[in-house]
Design a protein around this motif. Structure first.
Motif, short mmCIF file in Angstrom:
data_model
loop_
_atom_site.label_atom_id
_atom_site.label_comp_id
_atom_site.label_asym_id
_atom_site.label_seq_id
_atom_site.Cartn_x
_atom_site.Cartn_y
_atom_site.Cartn_z
N ILE A 144 -49.69 -9.69 9.08
CA ILE A 144 -48.83 -8.38 9.13
C ILE A 144 -48.78 -7.83 7.95
O ILE A 144 -49.31 -8.00 7.05
CB ILE A 144 -47.28 -8.77 9.55
CG1 ILE A 144 -46.45 -9.25 8.31
CG2 ILE A 144 -47.29 -9.81 10.78
CD1 ILE A 144 -45.29 -9.32 8.45
N ARG A 145 -48.60 -6.24 8.25
CA ARG A 145 -48.41 -5.56 6.99
C ARG A 145 -47.11 -4.54 6.99
O ARG A 145 -47.28 -3.55 7.86
CB ARG A 145 -49.57 -4.66 6.86
CG ARG A 145 -49.75 -3.66 5.59
CD ARG A 145 -51.04 -2.95 5.67
NE ARG A 145 -51.03 -1.87 4.54
CZ ARG A 145 -51.56 -2.35 3.38
NH1 ARG A 145 -52.15 -3.52 3.18
NH2 ARG A 145 -51.56 -1.33 2.27
N SER A 146 -46.06 -5.23 6.56
CA SER A 146 -44.95 -4.45 6.87
C SER A 146 -44.90 -2.93 6.16
O SER A 146 -45.38 -2.79 5.23
CB SER A 146 -43.77 -5.32 6.01
OG SER A 146 -42.53 -4.55 5.80
N CYS A 147 -44.34 -2.32 7.27
CA CYS A 147 -44.45 -0.74 6.67
C CYS A 147 -43.47 -0.32 5.93
O CYS A 147 -43.48 0.89 5.25
CB CYS A 147 -44.74 0.20 7.87
SG CYS A 147 -43.10 0.22 8.99
N THR A 148 -42.24 -1.05 5.72
CA THR A 148 -41.17 -0.59 4.94
C THR A 148 -40.10 -1.73 4.71
O THR A 148 -40.34 -2.53 5.40
CB THR A 148 -40.34 0.77 5.41
OG1 THR A 148 -39.33 1.13 4.71
CG2 THR A 148 -39.73 0.29 7.03
N LYS A 149 -39.31 -1.69 3.80
CA LYS A 149 -38.18 -2.50 3.36
C LYS A 149 -37.00 -1.99 3.75
O LYS A 149 -36.40 -1.40 2.73
CB LYS A 149 -38.65 -3.26 2.04
CG LYS A 149 -37.35 -4.18 1.59
CD LYS A 149 -37.37 -4.61 0.26
CE LYS A 149 -36.22 -5.40 -0.33
NZ LYS A 149 -36.22 -5.65 -1.83
N LEU A 150 -36.35 -2.21 4.76
CA LEU A 150 -35.09 -1.73 4.98
C LEU A 150 -33.87 -2.49 4.64
O LEU A 150 -34.08 -3.84 4.78
CB LEU A 150 -34.92 -1.37 6.56
CG LEU A 150 -35.72 -0.35 7.27
CD1 LEU A 150 -35.25 -0.38 8.78
CD2 LEU A 150 -35.83 0.94 6.72
N SER A 151 -32.74 -2.07 4.01
CA SER A 151 -31.56 -2.56 3.76
C SER A 151 -30.79 -2.63 5.29
O SER A 151 -30.98 -1.92 5.84
CB SER A 151 -30.74 -2.23 2.50
OG SER A 151 -30.45 -0.76 3.07
N TYR A 152 -29.65 -3.64 5.18
CA TYR A 152 -28.93 -3.55 6.10
C TYR A 152 -27.97 -2.15 6.16
O TYR A 152 -27.67 -1.66 7.26
CB TYR A 152 -27.72 -4.69 6.00
CG TYR A 152 -28.18 -6.12 6.19
CD1 TYR A 152 -28.80 -6.37 7.67
CD2 TYR A 152 -28.33 -7.14 5.41
CE1 TYR A 152 -29.16 -7.62 7.97
CE2 TYR A 152 -28.73 -8.10 5.82
CZ TYR A 152 -29.20 -8.43 7.02
OH TYR A 152 -29.64 -9.70 7.41
N GLU A 153 -27.87 -1.56 5.14
CA GLU A 153 -27.31 -0.18 5.18
C GLU A 153 -28.11 0.69 5.71
O GLU A 153 -27.84 1.66 6.45
CB GLU A 153 -26.96 0.24 3.46
CG GLU A 153 -25.65 -0.75 3.08
CD GLU A 153 -26.10 -2.13 2.59
OE1 GLU A 153 -25.46 -2.77 2.36
OE2 GLU A 153 -27.58 -2.32 2.53
N HIS A 154 -29.41 0.89 5.30
CA HIS A 154 -30.34 1.84 5.98
C HIS A 154 -30.37 1.55 7.61
O HIS A 154 -30.25 2.62 8.35
CB HIS A 154 -31.68 1.46 5.56
CG HIS A 154 -32.11 1.61 4.05
ND1 HIS A 154 -32.78 0.96 3.16
CD2 HIS A 154 -31.76 3.02 3.23
CE1 HIS A 154 -32.85 1.18 2.26
NE2 HIS A 154 -32.08 2.50 2.16
N ALA A 155 -30.58 0.19 7.96
CA ALA A 155 -30.75 0.03 9.43
C ALA A 155 -29.32 0.47 10.20
O ALA A 155 -29.17 0.95 11.15
CB ALA A 155 -30.88 -1.52 9.62
N GLN A 156 -28.04 0.16 9.36
CA GLN A 156 -26.86 0.55 10.05
C GLN A 156 -26.81 2.16 10.11
O GLN A 156 -26.31 2.57 11.13
CB GLN A 156 -25.69 0.00 9.05
CG GLN A 156 -24.37 0.21 9.60
CD GLN A 156 -24.08 -0.54 10.79
OE1 GLN A 156 -24.70 -1.39 10.91
NE2 GLN A 156 -23.33 0.10 11.71
N SER A 157 -27.12 2.80 9.21
CA SER A 157 -27.25 4.26 9.42
C SER A 157 -27.99 4.81 10.47
O SER A 157 -27.81 5.76 10.89
CB SER A 157 -27.68 5.07 8.01
OG SER A 157 -28.91 4.66 7.74
#
Length: 835
Positions: A391-404
């Motif tokens: 795989i090649r992850s396209c971004t590193k989200l935090s829980y706060e990013h996903a929650q928003s």
């Protein structure tokens, strides 16, 4: 080392040592902040007040629970020269006394002090007594295996009798943990000026190791191992905690580091792509705490035909870098788990693996193990695929990013509010994937609880630390939000799928995870307590209990607080979940996971920090290779239509939710780091499982102690702290409270309050304390306050003179000015309050 362990069964018959070891160990398990696939229910100790009048009450420094077997611990592990000894004689001659302790109902009020003379006697025939009133006990006659580190932290003192012979040879080591005996240490191990200047060391924390404990002595013998520093400081206290619980926090040896790739920066070998499914063009991303550096798991979700979705869980392929039998493998197996402290992590693997080679960092090619499903929008599984991938992850989200993203489904989130996204994908694409995952996760979660799952959420603290000093600036109760639930659902789904897969292929060698039902006696006590309090709780199953907790309480502040207290109480009869080898347990009914209410479960999703997951990866790799070796009648693997090795499950899952495999295809080539068959027998795998259980329990205890350490320092540095609290139990001269803003439990003693008097009584079956406060002024009369279970009170947490000690003081009724405890659950820090 072979030994004998003795115990009386309820019928008074001797039981075999192996039966005792399997049935009489009570352990404690609580939530771990880094567990994404939370298993729902946790074990703890049962408080005295919950027991009512029918449990033996312990002293304040004794055990707070009521174990099935009370063990008189002895550290004497002497044996004969051949290592076996005469176990038969030891079993008979080593048992000097077996006592049955009975608490006689009706002799005194609940919570009243219990004296030995009134409540303990020797019984020649225990069969004449009701089972509920028996307290079984036994004597340890031999140490089968040394699991405790024999290390303790504490303080040095001179012996009291200056004229004794011992005074000239030994000092007294007083452990901080009152469960550990006091220890005589030779003066030659002590600082040179200790005898002449003992007060200089009154606040110095030492580590001492027990080397012997004679049967006829109340004191052990030990050796002083190290001076840690000043008590109450973070680093000395942390090192002491790690040492006591046997956590290896040393640097990895050169021999271990030589097992890692030496040519850096490391890139995936070209031949590896031909063995794996290439997912580098897919929109794959991680969701983790903002401070996380060891990224185990990633998610993907894309629409397919007929309105369904292809959802993937992609887990770091750690075993590729940890060849079986290597020095790295041996160290990882011994550590068994990463240990998460408030301020740092003690890793299971070298940081080059944890944070770089294995961690699914964005915009970097990574080796993974994937489980990919075709799911309907309602979460129904139409098909599933297992395989090794890139795989090649396209971004590193935090829980706060996903929650928003979840909270603003139609909002275009500005780029500056999000982490960088690879050029091949857009933030809008990631946003859509998160929303689709969220909707499916809600359906999966709802169905899990309909199917009888249980979740006992307990308050958990998060700290804000000063970047320069490392001291806690503030804390708040961690809020478990939809973004956390999203990740949890798919981790659970993957773990259950892999459990079915490896057990189908290797029914005798699968490493699984079971969760036994609650301890019967403690659960019965809780049932009686709820009846006394008039709470309509149904404890007949995990699902019934979860439904009761959801439906019994309202949404107002008082109801939520009562639910918090009762949830805490319900966690206490729960036993710990255990790793086990499927070939060791004969009864498959024992495989079940009580809290999840599923027949098979394992851990697959966190191999960077759990060695059990590494073992499961090896089993899954052998499963995918199609090597059955006569171990199972299950079907082998079939190469998927996609390039790379993998395995498709049937398009139509069985009615029980399992998935049958299609006809066996040609075996595919295993990647480096794996053996074609698990090179371990069931008994050896069970031993590894037992070690993983031991280290996981130690890790959780260390994490709890680290949280307690930082909170005690916060109370000292920023206190006194005020909060509302709810009474959990009432004794004759004290009562226990759950401090709602911080999730800590404290006992409040009546004699520490400015009271004219206090009176304990039972109103019906409910215990109460009536407190009469001293008047605040000459013109005022005394104030009266009634304290019962579920009373909402106001408390002040205040540091004591002794390092890391703090007490809870009840505020006088009518005192105003407290913040609402619920306001803190949104994450506001103490530092912000004080500004």
């Amino acid at each position: 080392m072979i030994s004998a362990v003795s115990c009386l069964s309820p019928s008074g018959l001797w039981r075999k040592p192996e039966e005792v070891l399997k049935s009489s160990v009570n352990q404690v398990i609580k939530p771990e902040s880094n567990d994404k696939e939370t298993e729902g229910a946790y074990e703890s100790d049962l408080p005295e007040e919950l027991c009512g009048s029918h449990l033996l009450q312990q002293s304040l420094k004794g055990y707070n629970d009521s174990p099935d077997v009370i063990i008189e611990a002895q550290f004497d592990d002497s044996d004969s020269e051949d290592g076996h000894g005469n176990t038969q004689n030891a079993l008979v001659d080593g048992v000097k006394k077996l006592s049955v302790c009975v608490h006689e109902k009706g002799k005194e009020d609940a919570g009243a002090p219990v004296t030995k003379d009134e409540n303990t006697f020797m019984s020649q025939d225990t069969r004449a007594l009701p089972e509920k009133s028996l307290q079984r006990s036994a004597k340890v006659v031999y140490i089968l295996e040394k699991k405790h580190s024999r290390a303790a932290t504490g303080f040095l003192k001179l012996l009291a009798d200056k004229n004794s012979e011992l005074f000239r040879k030994y000092a007294l080591f007083s452990p901080s943990d009152h469960r550990v005996p006091r220890i005589y240490v030779p003066l030659k191990d002590c600082p040179q000026d200790f005898v002449t200047r003992p007060k200089d060391y009154a606040n110095t924390l030492f580590v001492c190791r027990i080397v012997d404990w004679k049967e006829d002595s109340n004191f052990a013998l030990g050796q002083l191992a190290k001076s840690l520093g000043q008590a109450g400081e973070i680093e000395p206290e942390t090192e002491g905690i790690l040492t006591e619980y046997g956590v290896d926090f040393s640097d990895f040896s050169s021999e271990v580091l030589e097992c890692l790739p030496q040519d850096l920066p490391w890139t995936i070998p070209p031949e590896e792509f031909s063995k794996r499914r290439d997912l580098r063009k897919d929109c794959v991303f991680t969701i983790d705490p903002s401070t996380a550096r060891d990224l185990d798991d990633a998610l993907s979700c894309k629409p397919v035909a007929d309105g369904n979705f292809e959802v993937g869980v992609h887990i770091a392929d750690v075993s590729y870098f940890v060849p079986e039998g290597s020095s790295l493998d041996k160290v990882a197996a011994e550590r068994a788990t990463s240990v998460y402290l408030v301020q740092k992590v003690v890793p299971m693997l070298p940081r080059l693996l944890c944070e770089e080679l294995c961690s699914l960092n964005p915009m970097t090619d990574k080796l993974t193990f994937s489980v990919i499903w075709t799911l309907t929008p309602k979460g129904k599984i139409l098909s599933e695929w297992f395989g090794q991938t890139v795989i090649r992850s396209c971004t590193k989200l935090s829980y706060e990013h996903a929650q928003s993203m979840i909270e603003g489904p139609t909002r275009k989130i500005p780029e500056e509010e999000l982490p960088p996204v690879s050029p091949e994908h857009t933030s809008e694409e990631v946003h859509r994937a998160v929303l689709n995952l969220h909707h499916i996760a809600k359906e999966l979660r709802q169905q899990r609880f309909v199917d009888g799952a249980l979740r006992l959420d307990q308050l958990k603290l998060a700290f804000t630390l000063d970047h320069e000093t490392g001291l806690p600036q503030g804390c708040h109760v961690y809020e478990y939000r939809d973004s956390n639930k999203l990740v949890e659902e798919f981790m659970l789904l993957a773990n259950m799928a892999v459990a079915r897969k490896i057990h189908c292929t290797f029914p005798e060698r699968a490493l699984l995870r079971r969760h036994p039902p609650p301890q019967t006696k403690m659960l019965n006590d809780l049932v009686e307590f709820c009846d006394q309090m008039g709470l309509p709780m149904d404890f007949s199953s995990a699902g019934a209990l979860n439904k009761s907790l959801m439906e019994t309480f309202g949404d107002d502040k008082y109801s939520l607080a009562r639910k918090e207290v009762l949830t805490n109480m319900c966690s206490r009869p729960m036993q710990m979940a255990l790793y086990f080898c499927s070939g060791v347990l004969q009864d498959q009914a024992q495989f079940r996971h009580y809290a999840l209410n599923v027949p098979l479960y394992t851990h697959f999703t966190s191999p960077i920090r759990r060695f059990a997951d590494v073992l499961v990866h090896r089993l899954l790799a052998a499963t995918l290779a199609g090597h059955q070796g006569g171990l199972s009648s299950a079907q082998g693997s079939q190469a998927p239509s996609d390039p790379g090795q993998g395995h498709h499950a049937a398009q139509n899952p069985a009615k029980d939710g399992t998935h049958t495999a299609p006809a066996s295809g040609p075996p595919t080539t295993l990647c480096p780091g794996y053996r074609e068959l698990p090179d371990v027998e069931p008994d050896a795998l069970q031993k590894q499982a037992d070690h993983c259980n031991d280290r996981r329990m130690a890790s959780k205890r260390v994490q709890e102690l680290s949280t307690s350490l930082f909170f005690a320092i916060l109370v000292k540095e920023s206190g006194p702290l005020e909060s509302e609290a709810m009474v959990m139990g009432v004794l004759s001269q004290a009562f226990d409270v759950l401090v709602l803003r911080y999730g800590v439990q404290k006992r409040i003693y009546c004699n520490a309050l400015p009271l004219q008097s206090y009176r304990f009584q039972k109103v019906g079956k409910k215990p109460e304390l009536t407190l009469v406060w001293e008047p605040e002024g000459a013109e005022q009369g005394p104030a009266q306050q009634v304290v019962g279970i579920f009373s909402l009170v106001e408390v002040v947490l205040r540091a004591e003179a002794t390092a890391l000690k703090y007490s809870a003081i009840l505020k006088r009724p009518g005192t105003e000015g407290l913040l609402d405890w619920q306001d803190e659950q949104g994450g506001q820090d103490l530092a912000e309050e004080q500004d």
